[in-house]
Structure formats: structure tokens, C-alpha cells
Design a protein around this motif. Structure first.
Motif, short mmCIF file in Angstrom:
data_model
loop_
_atom_site.label_atom_id
_atom_site.label_comp_id
_atom_site.label_asym_id
_atom_site.label_seq_id
_atom_site.Cartn_x
_atom_site.Cartn_y
_atom_site.Cartn_z
N ASP A 6 66.44 -2.86 36.06
CA ASP A 6 66.15 -3.90 35.08
C ASP A 6 67.07 -5.12 35.17
N TYR A 7 68.20 -4.98 35.85
CA TYR A 7 69.14 -6.10 35.98
C TYR A 7 69.35 -6.50 37.44
N CYS A 124 72.92 -13.95 30.36
CA CYS A 124 71.65 -13.54 30.98
C CYS A 124 71.39 -12.05 30.76
N ARG A 128 68.32 -10.50 28.66
CA ARG A 128 67.41 -9.53 29.27
C ARG A 128 67.25 -8.31 28.36
N LYS A 132 63.77 -6.99 26.58
CA LYS A 132 63.22 -5.65 26.84
C LYS A 132 63.13 -4.81 25.57
#
Length: 161
Positions: A6-7, A124, A128, A132
Motif C-alpha cells: 500500500d505504500y 504522504c 494514504r 484507505k
């Protein structure tokens, strides 16, 4: 969530990184000696839930000044990892969290952002997480808009032309 998946676009190109296994029996100051001294970057305290990563906190050490990363904290990223959370040493703070959640340990991921802007990368990562999950990580309580000071023409980052 999965940090590696996810990152990936935010943290995937970072070469110097690591993970500390923090348990009720360990000492965070000792564990953090695995982090090189005087580097700047981003760190995450993470509860492992099966195959999922439950990020509890995202933080950073350092900022950009005159085009270079600097830190007001002694020992840079290492010092931030074992520093304080809500005016309590992180070792004590997260051991209480582990006891309250009845878990045996946490992962502490750290990333050396090199010449990148640690504040912007932290921003960031938090953004994120919010995108999510629809909420802040449990122990983050604010998100301030950051521009990437490592990029000289930050106008191109913040506005479309």
C-alpha cells in the motif's frame, strides 16, 4: 493494509530501511541502535494482525532547510524512534499500548529518506492511510499540508499548470 504493497509508490524506492521487533521484554533505545545514527526519515509503529498491518503511528525526523535535510533532534531518526509520545518515553508508551491491546509486540519500520523531504513523505503516508481507512492512525492527531521542499520548483508539485 500492507505497508510493502500500500505504500510502495511512496516508500518503495528507499534503499536504506529496516524493521525493529519491539516486544514487552525489549528496550526501544537498545533496539534503535540498529538504525544508523544521524539519518533523517520516516518511521511507523505497526501492530501485526495476521496478514494485515495496523499502523498505530507515522512520524518523521528532519526537514529540508536550504535544500538539505536537517534535524533538530540529537541522533536524527534513531532519536525520534526512542523519543517521546504524548510526553511519555515511547518505550513506556507503546508497552502500555501492547498491554492494553493484549499483544506481544509491535513492528517499528524505519526509512532513511536520504535527500528527500521527510516531512513531505510523512505527510504522504498519513494521507494514504486516511484515504484507505477514512481516519487517522490511532496515535496521529493532525495532518498539516506540506510541500516537498526537496524539489526546487515546488510550484509544479502543488499546482497543475
Amino acid at each position: 493494509m500492507k505497508i510493502d504493497k500500500d505504500y510502495e509508490d511512496i516508500l518503495g524506492k528507499i534503499e536504506i530501511k529496516g524493521c525493529l521487533d519491539f516486544t514487552l521484554d525489549s528496550k526501544l533505545r537498545e533496539l534503535s541502535k540498529q538504525i544508523p545514527e544521524n539519518i533523517y526519515g520516516v518511521y511507523m509503529f505497526v501492530e501485526k494482525k495476521g496478514d494485515e498491518d495496523n499502523i498505530l503511528y507515522i512520524g518523521c525526523s528532519g526537514h529540508i532547510e536550504d535544500g538539505k535535510p536537517v534535524s533538530r533532534k540529537k541522533h536524527g531518526l534513531r532519536g525520534r524512534v526512542y523519543g517521546k509520545q504524548e510526553k511519555t518515553p515511547r518505550d513506556q508508551f507503546y508497552k502500555k499500548v501492547m498491554k492494553d491491546k493484549e499483544i506481544e509486540g509491535l513492528k517499528v519500520y524505519w526509512f532513511d529518506t536520504g535527500d528527500g523531504d521527510p516531512e513531505y513523505i510523512e505527510y504522504c503516508c498519513i494521507l494514504r492511510y486516511i484515504a484507505k481507512k477514512g481516519e487517522f492512525p490511532e496515535f496521529n492527531n493532525k495532518l498539516e499540508r506540506k510541500i516537498n521542499k526537496a524539489i526546487k520548483d515546488s510550484d509544479s508539485v502543488t499546482k497543475s499548470k
